[in-house]
Design an enzyme around this catalytic site. Structure first.
Site, PDB file in Angstrom:
ATOM      1  N   HIS A  43      74.712  26.282  52.356  1.00 43.91           N
ATOM      2  CA  HIS A  43      75.442  25.373  53.250  1.00 43.91           C
ATOM      3  C   HIS A  43      74.880  23.955  53.311  1.00 43.91           C
ATOM      4  CE1 HIS A  43      72.093  26.258  55.940  1.00 43.91           C
ATOM      5  NE2 HIS A  43      72.421  25.156  56.587  1.00 43.91           N
TER       6      HIS A  43
HETATM    7  C1  UD1 Z   1      73.752  23.028  61.072  1.00 44.60           C
HETATM    8  C2  UD1 Z   1      72.311  22.508  61.156  1.00 44.60           C
HETATM    9  C3  UD1 Z   1      71.446  23.163  60.098  1.00 44.60           C
HETATM   10  C4  UD1 Z   1      71.566  24.682  60.162  1.00 44.60           C
HETATM   11  C5  UD1 Z   1      73.046  25.072  60.072  1.00 44.60           C
HETATM   12  C6  UD1 Z   1      73.277  26.571  60.121  1.00 44.60           C
HETATM   13  C7  UD1 Z   1      72.027  20.167  61.891  1.00 44.60           C
HETATM   14  C8  UD1 Z   1      71.697  18.812  61.436  1.00 44.60           C
HETATM   15  N1  UD1 Z   1      72.267  21.079  60.901  1.00 44.60           N
HETATM   16  O1  UD1 Z   1      74.292  22.599  59.836  1.00 44.60           O
HETATM   17  O2  UD1 Z   1      70.109  22.797  60.301  1.00 44.60           O
HETATM   18  O3  UD1 Z   1      70.850  25.253  59.091  1.00 44.60           O
HETATM   19  O4  UD1 Z   1      73.740  24.438  61.153  1.00 44.60           O
HETATM   20  O5  UD1 Z   1      74.609  26.881  60.105  1.00 44.60           O
HETATM   21  O6  UD1 Z   1      72.087  20.414  63.074  1.00 44.60           O
HETATM   22  N2  UD1 Z   1      82.062  24.134  61.348  1.00 44.60           N
HETATM   23  C9  UD1 Z   1      83.052  25.027  61.664  1.00 44.60           C
HETATM   24  N3  UD1 Z   1      82.806  25.910  62.676  1.00 44.60           N
HETATM   25  C10 UD1 Z   1      81.634  25.901  63.377  1.00 44.60           C
HETATM   26  C11 UD1 Z   1      80.661  24.966  63.032  1.00 44.60           C
HETATM   27  C12 UD1 Z   1      80.871  24.095  62.020  1.00 44.60           C
HETATM   28  O7  UD1 Z   1      84.109  25.059  61.061  1.00 44.60           O
HETATM   29  O8  UD1 Z   1      81.492  26.733  64.289  1.00 44.60           O
HETATM   30  C13 UD1 Z   1      82.309  23.183  60.239  1.00 44.60           C
HETATM   31  C14 UD1 Z   1      82.589  21.805  60.796  1.00 44.60           C
HETATM   32  O9  UD1 Z   1      83.776  21.353  60.279  1.00 44.60           O
HETATM   33  C15 UD1 Z   1      81.454  20.926  60.335  1.00 44.60           C
HETATM   34  C16 UD1 Z   1      80.776  21.746  59.253  1.00 44.60           C
HETATM   35  O10 UD1 Z   1      81.141  23.106  59.442  1.00 44.60           O
HETATM   36  O11 UD1 Z   1      81.875  19.704  59.836  1.00 44.60           O
HETATM   37  C17 UD1 Z   1      79.284  21.631  59.340  1.00 44.60           C
HETATM   38  O12 UD1 Z   1      78.801  21.925  60.665  1.00 44.60           O
HETATM   39  P1  UD1 Z   1      77.597  21.083  61.304  1.00 44.60           P
HETATM   40  O13 UD1 Z   1      77.377  21.530  62.669  1.00 44.60           O
HETATM   41  O14 UD1 Z   1      77.887  19.635  61.107  1.00 44.60           O
HETATM   42  O15 UD1 Z   1      76.339  21.378  60.429  1.00 44.60           O
HETATM   43  P2  UD1 Z   1      75.882  22.643  59.565  1.00 44.60           P
HETATM   44  O16 UD1 Z   1      76.098  22.308  58.140  1.00 44.60           O
HETATM   45  O17 UD1 Z   1      76.459  23.926  60.082  1.00 44.60           O
END
Ligand code: UD1
Length: 397
Positions: free
Chosen positions: A232
């Site tokens: 991820h």
């Molecule tokens: C975050 C953490 C990372 C951790 C990871 C585990 C930071 C900087 N990063 O990264 O350290 O290893 O979580 O998962 O805090 N999304 C969904 N549903 C959700 C959450 C996210 O669809 O419930 C999608 C969103 O569109 C978002 C993307 O996933 O743009 C990434 O989510 P984000 O919270 O930005 O960071 P992670 O890559 O999950």
């Protein structure tokens, strides 16, 4: 006497860290936590705040249910966004919460955006901050998590570390000795507590119930008969060339040797679709794409995997305890203790396909060899509570 703690979770890897902490508070208040026995006169009043960074049922809710974490009293609902949006929105909302609750301590875990946003807000409100999982360093400022770790540790009043290398990192940054306590790895508390229940799950049921390709059929998986993968990090999934290279390797080498079970993070799914790789993977019969799994389900698959491919820091640690040979798709790690050269079971391969190939061939010949780093013993959360009580004992009302 009363000690008011407010702890924060935001994203998936926080949930398995906060669960044992909350259970240890409950045990302390019931007078059954051996480690804090001499402080039974101090009652802990605890508030849990969820920033809402992860919000999907599969990324958040399911962990609260299965790990027996009480509903957060407050959910800030910040959701997705750029880093600045996530951090800024969290700070604006969290400041109001702090003014209302006025805890003695804010406790943050890990290295996600919630960790950074809430530690900064706490210090600006003159509230003490405790960081659980302090001192980890990848020395890669291109990683958002490294920025979060550095800022949080610089501001925290109590830094609870998972290993002694982390103590050394903090010393080199001139953190005063009295702020640092080596307590062990809190996530391993959760692993140890949930191991027995997890062993009872059946791997093929997990696959069947979570398949993304609804009509897919697959031959039953057997112990040590499949590879497991999670991916991820922006450094692996946000650039077309890099993600395409990894996908080609998975198709050309991994699934050609054994079934590959891939639990797909929402960020990764989005990127695979954007780069037109999604259909290509779906067409591969030996790659089983799964929704993000619950805690027990992923742990169960890890217990029997022949090899794990991942860019998750938490999974590197779980592999160390379980002994699953692990290829870490990163060029560096903040968790060197999980690497083979420091006694662990993982090896860094980055997204360098040559290295990935070489280590895949080598690792496929390796056996499962569980390891137990010092104080990864399932009793870290009680040590965290004790450290907070001792550190605040002098200044309590
Ligand atoms: C975050 C953490 C990372 C951790 C990871 C585990 C930071 C900087 N990063 O990264 O350290 O290893 O979580 O998962 O805090 N999304 C969904 N549903 C959700 C959450 C996210 O669809 O419930 C999608 C969103 O569109 C978002 C993307 O996933 O743009 C990434 O989510 P984000 O919270 O930005 O960071 P992670 O890559 O999950």
């Amino acid at each position: 006497m009363k000690l008011k703690l407010l702890s924060v979770v935001g994203a998936r890897p926080n949930f398995m860290k906060i669960a044992p902490f909350i259970h240890a508070i409950r045990d302390h208040n019931q007078g059954i936590l051996r480690e804090t026995g001499q402080f039974h006169n101090i009652k802990i009043e605890h508030t849990l705040v969820h920033t809402g960074q992860h919000y999907d049922a599969t990324m958040s809710d399911t962990f609260f249910k299965t790990l027996n974490i009480p509903e957060p009293e407050i959910n800030l609902g910040v959701g997705s966004g750029t880093h600045a949006e996530q951090v800024g929105n969290t700070m604006i909302k969290f400041e109001k919460v702090l003014k209302q609750i006025q805890p003695h301590w804010v406790v943050v875990v890990g290295d996600v955006n919630a960790t950074l946003a809430c530690s900064v807000t706490a210090k600006k409100e003159h509230i003490k901050c405790c960081h659980i999982e302090a001192g980890l360093r990848s020395r890669d400022l291109g990683m958002p998590e490294e920025i979060n770790r550095l800022v949080t540790d610089r501001l925290s009043d109590l830094l609870l570390t998972p290993d002694k290398m982390s103590n050394e990192n903090l010393r080199k940054e001139c953190v005063p000795e009295e702020k640092i306590r080596f307590v062990g790895n809190i996530m391993i508390d959760t692993l140890r507590k949930n191991r027995v229940i997890t062993e009872k799950l059946e791997i093929n049921n997990i696959i069947r119930n979570n398949l993304l390709q609804e009509s897919a059929t697959f031959a039953s998986l057997t112990p040590a008969g499949y590879a497991l993968m999670t991916l991820h990090r922006p450094s692996n999934v946000d650039e077309k060339k890099i993600l395409t290279g990894i996908v080609d390797f998975l198709i050309g080498e991994v699934q050609a040797k054994l079934p590959l079970v891939w639990t797909v993070h929402p960020r990764t799914k989005k990127q695979l679709e954007l780069f037109n790789l999604w259909e290509k993977i779906l067409a591969e019969k030996n790659i089983l794409l799964l929704n993000p799994l619950g805690y027990h389900e992923l742990l169960r698959l890890n217990m029997d995997a022949k090899i794990l491919l991942t860019d998750s820091g938490g999974l590197q640690e779980e592999c160390t305890i379980l002994g699953t040979p692990c290829l870490t798709l990163r060029f560096n790690t903040e968790r060197p203790i999980t690497l083979r050269e420091y006694g662990g079971v993982s090896v860094l391969v980055g997204n360098d396909i040559e290295k990935l190939h070489k280590e895949f061939v080598y690792t496929m010949k390796s056996d499962r060899k569980p390891k137990q780093p010092e104080l990864w013993d399932g009793h870290t959360a009680p040590r965290c509570i004790l450290a907070i009580i001792e550190s605040s004992n002098r200044s309590l009302p």
